[in-house]
Design an enzyme around this catalytic site. Structure first.
Site, PDB file in Angstrom:
ATOM      1  N   ALA A  90       0.815  -1.224   0.000  1.00 11.40           N
ATOM      2  CA  ALA A  90       0.000   0.000   0.000  1.00 11.40           C
ATOM      3  C   ALA A  90       0.847   1.272   0.000  1.00 11.40           C
ATOM      4  CB  ALA A  90      -0.948  -0.010   1.196  1.00 11.40           C
ATOM      5  N   HIS A 124       3.742  -5.815  -8.763  1.00  8.63           N
ATOM      6  CA  HIS A 124       2.523  -6.060  -7.985  1.00  8.63           C
ATOM      7  C   HIS A 124       1.944  -7.398  -8.402  1.00  8.63           C
ATOM      8  CE1 HIS A 124       2.474  -1.972  -6.492  1.00  8.63           C
ATOM      9  NE2 HIS A 124       2.738  -1.582  -7.726  1.00  8.63           N
TER      10      HIS A 124
END
Ligand code: DQA
Length: 147
Positions: free
Chosen positions: A79, A102
């Protein structure tokens, strides 16, 4: 000859992989992804050094420690991707290829995940391919190093 070290950084909550939202992140553990990256790196004469932290400052310190010592950085900032400008600035002060990775595809998820403050200082981003992305990221760093 000195080892050609690539720093692999894992941000917050990635230590929970395997358990955390398997429908989004898959059921493999972070240890598994790191070992895949390590094997892919060895095939290309590179050595992976892995650091996972849930703390922004520790990731900044790890990036600083890579300066002049590591040849590249692969980072899944978790995050922190979306707001951690201190990580952006630390990466900007690193001289070598940086690849953002990711497991999920943040662009296809909630709007707040659509911004990456890391992308502007990365050579490129691998996203949405699950664990394969770690091998792809190693390959990208290796090819960027070969020029
Ligand atoms: C993530 C995507 C981020 O938005 C999220 O906060 C994560 C994991 C990924 O690998 O897909 O923790 O970086």
């Amino acid at each position: 000859m000195n080892d050609l070290i690539v720093l692999l950084l894992s941000g917050p909550n990635l230590n929970l992989l395997g358990d955390r939202d398997p429908l989004i992140y898959g059921s493999d553990t972070l240890t598994h992804h790191v070992s895949e990256a390590t094997i892919a790196a060895e095939e290309r004469g590179l050595v992976i050094e892995h650091v996972q932290s849930n703390h922004e400052g520790e990731l900044v310190d790890a990036i600083h420690s890579a300066r002049g010592r590591c040849v590249g950085i692969i980072i899944n900032p978790g995050a922190f991707t979306h707001y951690a400008w201190a990580i952006h600035d630390a990466l900007a002060a690193f001289d070598g290829p940086i690849v953002e990775v990711h497991l999920s595809n943040p662009a296809a998820r909630e709007p707040w995940r659509h911004t990456s403050v890391v992308a502007p200082v990365a050579a490129g981003t691998v996203a949405g391919f699950g664990g394969i992305g770690y091998r792809m990221a190693v390959r990208a760093v290796a090819e960027l190093l070969e020029g």
